[in-house]
Design an enzyme around this catalytic site. Structure first.
Site, PDB file in Angstrom:
ATOM      1  N   CYS A 137       8.330  -1.792   0.315  1.00 15.91           N
ATOM      2  CA  CYS A 137       8.323  -1.744  -1.156  1.00 15.91           C
ATOM      3  C   CYS A 137       9.299  -2.788  -1.701  1.00 15.91           C
ATOM      4  CB  CYS A 137       8.738  -0.359  -1.661  1.00 15.91           C
ATOM      5  SG  CYS A 137       7.919   1.011  -0.844  1.00 15.91           S
ATOM      6  N   ARG A 156       0.832  -1.200   0.000  1.00 12.61           N
ATOM      7  CA  ARG A 156       0.000   0.000   0.000  1.00 12.61           C
ATOM      8  C   ARG A 156       0.866   1.248   0.000  1.00 12.61           C
ATOM      9  NH1 ARG A 156      -2.112  -1.032   6.179  1.00 12.61           N
ATOM     10  NH2 ARG A 156      -0.194  -0.408   7.205  1.00 12.61           N
ATOM     11  N   SER A 176       6.192  -2.228 -17.439  1.00 13.20           N
ATOM     12  CA  SER A 176       5.181  -1.184 -17.290  1.00 13.20           C
ATOM     13  C   SER A 176       3.939  -1.742 -16.578  1.00 13.20           C
ATOM     14  CB  SER A 176       4.818  -0.637 -18.677  1.00 13.20           C
ATOM     15  OG  SER A 176       3.621   0.078 -18.623  1.00 13.20           O
ATOM     16  N   HIS A 236       4.678  -1.948 -12.972  1.00 14.06           N
ATOM     17  CA  HIS A 236       4.644  -0.589 -12.419  1.00 14.06           C
ATOM     18  C   HIS A 236       3.186  -0.154 -12.202  1.00 14.06           C
ATOM     19  CE1 HIS A 236       6.737   3.650 -12.854  1.00 14.06           C
ATOM     20  NE2 HIS A 236       5.987   3.593 -11.781  1.00 14.06           N
ATOM     21  N   TRP A 256      13.007   3.219 -10.977  1.00 14.15           N
ATOM     22  CA  TRP A 256      12.155   2.956 -12.146  1.00 14.15           C
ATOM     23  C   TRP A 256      12.935   3.229 -13.430  1.00 14.15           C
ATOM     24  CZ3 TRP A 256       8.632  -0.299 -11.665  1.00 14.15           C
ATOM     25  CH2 TRP A 256       7.775  -0.335 -10.563  1.00 14.15           C
ATOM     26  N   ARG A 302      -1.654   8.408 -12.002  1.00 15.39           N
ATOM     27  CA  ARG A 302      -0.604   7.387 -12.127  1.00 15.39           C
ATOM     28  C   ARG A 302      -0.944   6.352 -13.213  1.00 15.39           C
ATOM     29  NH1 ARG A 302       2.799   6.961  -7.508  1.00 15.39           N
ATOM     30  NH2 ARG A 302       2.253   8.474  -5.896  1.00 15.39           N
ATOM     31  N   CYS A 332      12.932   1.430   0.787  1.00 13.06           N
ATOM     32  CA  CYS A 332      11.758   1.257   1.660  1.00 13.06           C
ATOM     33  C   CYS A 332      11.520  -0.253   1.783  1.00 13.06           C
ATOM     34  CB  CYS A 332      10.579   1.963   0.993  1.00 13.06           C
ATOM     35  SG  CYS A 332       8.955   1.292   1.301  1.00 13.06           S
ATOM     36  N   THR A 371       3.215   4.019   0.970  1.00 12.60           N
ATOM     37  CA  THR A 371       4.231   4.104   2.020  1.00 12.60           C
ATOM     38  C   THR A 371       4.885   5.482   2.090  1.00 12.60           C
ATOM     39  OG1 THR A 371       5.970   3.426   0.501  1.00 12.60           O
ATOM     40  CG2 THR A 371       4.902   1.659   1.764  1.00 12.60           C
TER      41      THR A 371
HETATM   42  P1  FAD Z   1       6.647   6.942 -10.487  1.00 15.11           P
HETATM   43  O1  FAD Z   1       5.599   5.897 -10.233  1.00 15.11           O
HETATM   44  O2  FAD Z   1       7.884   6.912  -9.674  1.00 15.11           O
HETATM   45  O3  FAD Z   1       7.018   6.851 -12.049  1.00 15.11           O
HETATM   46  C1  FAD Z   1       8.187   7.467 -12.602  1.00 15.11           C
HETATM   47  C2  FAD Z   1       7.908   7.760 -14.080  1.00 15.11           C
HETATM   48  O4  FAD Z   1       7.687   6.529 -14.783  1.00 15.11           O
HETATM   49  C3  FAD Z   1       6.635   8.563 -14.307  1.00 15.11           C
HETATM   50  O5  FAD Z   1       6.904   9.932 -14.265  1.00 15.11           O
HETATM   51  C4  FAD Z   1       6.170   8.127 -15.683  1.00 15.11           C
HETATM   52  O6  FAD Z   1       6.841   8.855 -16.690  1.00 15.11           O
HETATM   53  C5  FAD Z   1       6.666   6.710 -15.782  1.00 15.11           C
HETATM   54  N1  FAD Z   1       5.582   5.732 -15.497  1.00 15.11           N
HETATM   55  C6  FAD Z   1       4.778   5.683 -14.407  1.00 15.11           C
HETATM   56  N2  FAD Z   1       3.989   4.605 -14.453  1.00 15.11           N
HETATM   57  C7  FAD Z   1       4.275   3.963 -15.608  1.00 15.11           C
HETATM   58  C8  FAD Z   1       3.773   2.777 -16.209  1.00 15.11           C
HETATM   59  N3  FAD Z   1       2.847   2.012 -15.626  1.00 15.11           N
HETATM   60  N4  FAD Z   1       4.295   2.420 -17.394  1.00 15.11           N
HETATM   61  C9  FAD Z   1       5.257   3.156 -18.007  1.00 15.11           C
HETATM   62  N5  FAD Z   1       5.793   4.277 -17.474  1.00 15.11           N
HETATM   63  C10 FAD Z   1       5.299   4.669 -16.283  1.00 15.11           C
HETATM   64  N6  FAD Z   1       5.327   3.404  -3.147  1.00 15.11           N
HETATM   65  C11 FAD Z   1       4.343   3.110  -2.252  1.00 15.11           C
HETATM   66  O7  FAD Z   1       3.697   4.012  -1.717  1.00 15.11           O
HETATM   67  N7  FAD Z   1       4.068   1.800  -1.914  1.00 15.11           N
HETATM   68  C12 FAD Z   1       4.746   0.760  -2.463  1.00 15.11           C
HETATM   69  O8  FAD Z   1       4.491  -0.404  -2.128  1.00 15.11           O
HETATM   70  C13 FAD Z   1       5.782   1.054  -3.414  1.00 15.11           C
HETATM   71  N8  FAD Z   1       6.510   0.058  -3.970  1.00 15.11           N
HETATM   72  C14 FAD Z   1       7.523   0.377  -4.838  1.00 15.11           C
HETATM   73  C15 FAD Z   1       8.282  -0.660  -5.384  1.00 15.11           C
HETATM   74  C16 FAD Z   1       9.332  -0.362  -6.242  1.00 15.11           C
HETATM   75  C17 FAD Z   1      10.140  -1.483  -6.819  1.00 15.11           C
HETATM   76  C18 FAD Z   1       9.628   0.998  -6.565  1.00 15.11           C
HETATM   77  C19 FAD Z   1      10.775   1.328  -7.484  1.00 15.11           C
HETATM   78  C20 FAD Z   1       8.877   2.025  -6.024  1.00 15.11           C
HETATM   79  C21 FAD Z   1       7.817   1.727  -5.162  1.00 15.11           C
HETATM   80  N9  FAD Z   1       7.032   2.733  -4.612  1.00 15.11           N
HETATM   81  C22 FAD Z   1       6.041   2.427  -3.721  1.00 15.11           C
HETATM   82  C23 FAD Z   1       7.184   4.132  -5.061  1.00 15.11           C
HETATM   83  C24 FAD Z   1       6.219   4.431  -6.226  1.00 15.11           C
HETATM   84  O9  FAD Z   1       6.298   3.416  -7.220  1.00 15.11           O
HETATM   85  C25 FAD Z   1       6.530   5.765  -6.921  1.00 15.11           C
HETATM   86  O10 FAD Z   1       7.867   5.738  -7.393  1.00 15.11           O
HETATM   87  C26 FAD Z   1       6.361   6.973  -6.025  1.00 15.11           C
HETATM   88  O11 FAD Z   1       5.053   6.988  -5.493  1.00 15.11           O
HETATM   89  C27 FAD Z   1       6.587   8.291  -6.812  1.00 15.11           C
HETATM   90  O12 FAD Z   1       5.638   8.352  -7.869  1.00 15.11           O
HETATM   91  P2  FAD Z   1       5.758   9.308  -9.096  1.00 15.11           P
HETATM   92  O13 FAD Z   1       4.427   9.939  -9.284  1.00 15.11           O
HETATM   93  O14 FAD Z   1       6.939  10.195  -8.931  1.00 15.11           O
HETATM   94  O15 FAD Z   1       5.980   8.368 -10.396  1.00 15.11           O
END
Ligand code: FAD
Length: 384
Positions: free
Chosen positions: A315, A135, A175, A178, A148, A207, A312, A137
């Site tokens: 995560c 969820r 993707s 993600h 990423w 997202r 984290c 975090t």
């Molecule tokens: P991010 O999700 O970090 O995305 C970065 C960039 O990737 C975006 O700007 C976009 O250009 C691109 N992008 C986004 N989604 C997609 C997609 N589906 N396909 C293609 N491109 C895409 N956070 C939590 O709160 N709970 C968790 O359990 C959690 N687990 C994680 C596990 C891992 C392995 C990682 C690396 C991160 C995790 N995070 C978690 C953090 C979360 O995924 C985001 O990185 C964070 O919330 C910041 O989000 P953001 O809006 O900056 O974009």
């Protein structure tokens, strides 16, 4: 929902999104029951491995100052609501928990792998997945962005232009993973007023929801993992796998296997479509197929190793579990030759099976959440 689930895979998937939604609704209770069983809910991993790609001390922190931008009032919140606390894991055990009328996987990994599975050593820990839901975090900022980015950068194959097909598949796979992670953190997002976790439509839309391709990639992963489960079931490998080291739990093992059979067979209602849900035989068919497959495998192993750079803990736990789950699905799809079953040395370990089933559950829950978000979105539109 009436559109077909188009995948990058030729001849695949003549099922619609609506078919998947309906079957997912029907199979969800069974999957939930399975993932609440001791055997499936205890995950073994190493949480303390060093990041193999860059130094974690180089400015990458797990602190409110580098957490997600969407929360601007972190500083007003008590410590228990800070990302460091939200990302913690409840009760990490050094020993396998007491089996208590069930059985727990302790065995080691085997076979040609598509992901790095942690070896059992002094740093091994056991974590209860049900007590540590995936969820929101608060993990974010530069550090998660870097992770990423390095995952997407793995999609940079050395071979010629004709491997676009496989390259596209690799991109859609990560993707889709993600998208699923983003869906979970939006579905159980912290409401800073009530301090409850609840679906946050706005987070979901920015997202995932506003990007149809991200949703499609998640559905592609669903049919990919499902096809792997079907293949595992039909090949007889599932029946050969010994779940419990302790002979006293043979009836439990039988029960778990029969529940898995039952769940997988519900998908046979798709009729012949279940055969071509996902046609893995159209990938890696060119002259350089062997080399390309090896490179693909190595690159996905790197994705799983990047999980050791996630700061984290919670995560990292779910990231490791899901990369192991996808790695196992790829191994089943690309290495298990059903026609030549007896002469292959194909094996999967218990930890891989646990990861596979839980990864399917993650995707199944994501699809249920997406359908719920769709209802919330429609209701919000009606109110406007
Ligand atoms: P991010 O999700 O970090 O995305 C970065 C960039 O990737 C975006 O700007 C976009 O250009 C691109 N992008 C986004 N989604 C997609 C997609 N589906 N396909 C293609 N491109 C895409 N956070 C939590 O709160 N709970 C968790 O359990 C959690 N687990 C994680 C596990 C891992 C392995 C990682 C690396 C991160 C995790 N995070 C978690 C953090 C979360 O995924 C985001 O990185 C964070 O919330 C910041 O989000 P953001 O809006 O900056 O974009």
């Amino acid at each position: 929902w009436d559109r077909f689930v188009h995948t990058v895979i030729k001849d695949s998937s003549n099922v619609t999104f609506a078919d998947i939604n309906e079957l997912n609704e029907r199979t969800r209770p069974l999957l939930q029951r399975l993932t609440n069983e001791n055997f499936f809910k205890i995950f073994r991993l190493n949480l303390y491995k060093e990041c193999p790609f860059w130094s974690n001390s180089e400015g990458f922190c797990m602190h409110k100052s580098c957490a997600v931008d969407t929360i601007d009032d972190w500083k007003d919140l008590p410590d228990i609501w800070q990302p460091e606390a939200l990302g913690k894991i409840e009760t990490i055990s050094k020993e396998p928990p007491s089996t208590n009328g069930s059985c727990i996987a302790t065995g080691a990994k085997v076979g040609k792998d598509y992901c790095e599975v942690d070896e059992v050593n002094d740093e091994t820990v056991y974590v209860n997945l049900v007590d540590n839901p995936e969820r929101f975090t608060g993990y974010g900022g530069d550090q998660s962005f870097q992770i990423w980015r390095s995952i997407y950068n793995e999609n940079c194959f050395n071979l010629g232009a004709e491997q676009c097909f496989e390259k596209n598949f690799f991109y859609r796979l990560v993707s889709g993973m993600h998208s699923s992670i983003s869906t979970h953190l939006s579905n159980e997002h912290l409401n800073f007023q009530t301090k409850e976790y609840e679906p946050n439509l706005k987070q979901f839309m920015i997202r995932v929801g506003d990007f149809p391709d991200r949703i499609e990639n998640l559905y592609m992963n669903y049919i990919l993992v499902l096809k792997a489960l079907i293949k595992l079931e039909q090949s007889g490998v599932l029946d050969e796998l010994a779940f419990c080291d302790d002979g006293n739990f043979q009836s439990k093992e039988k029960e778990l296997k029969s529940e898995l059979h039952e769940m997988v067979r519900l998908y046979y209602r798709l009729g012949d479509s279940h055969e071509c849900l996902f046609n893995e035989n159209t990938l890696f068919q060119n002259d350089d197929a062997g080399q390309l497959k090896d490179e693909f495998r190595q690159r996905f192993i790197n994705v799983s190793r990047v999980m050791d750079c996630v700061q984290c803990d919670r995560c990292r736990l779910w990231g490791k579990l899901q990369t192991t789950g996808y790695g196992t699905a790829l191994k089943i799809l690309f290495e298990l030759d059903q026609r030549d079953r007896l002469s292959t040395d194909f094996q999967i370990s218990k930890i891989e099976l646990i990861a596979l089933v839980n990864t399917f559950d993650r995707l199944s829950k994501s699809i249920a959440s997406i359908n719920n978000f769709k209802k919330m979105y429609d209701a919000a539109l009606r109110q406007e």
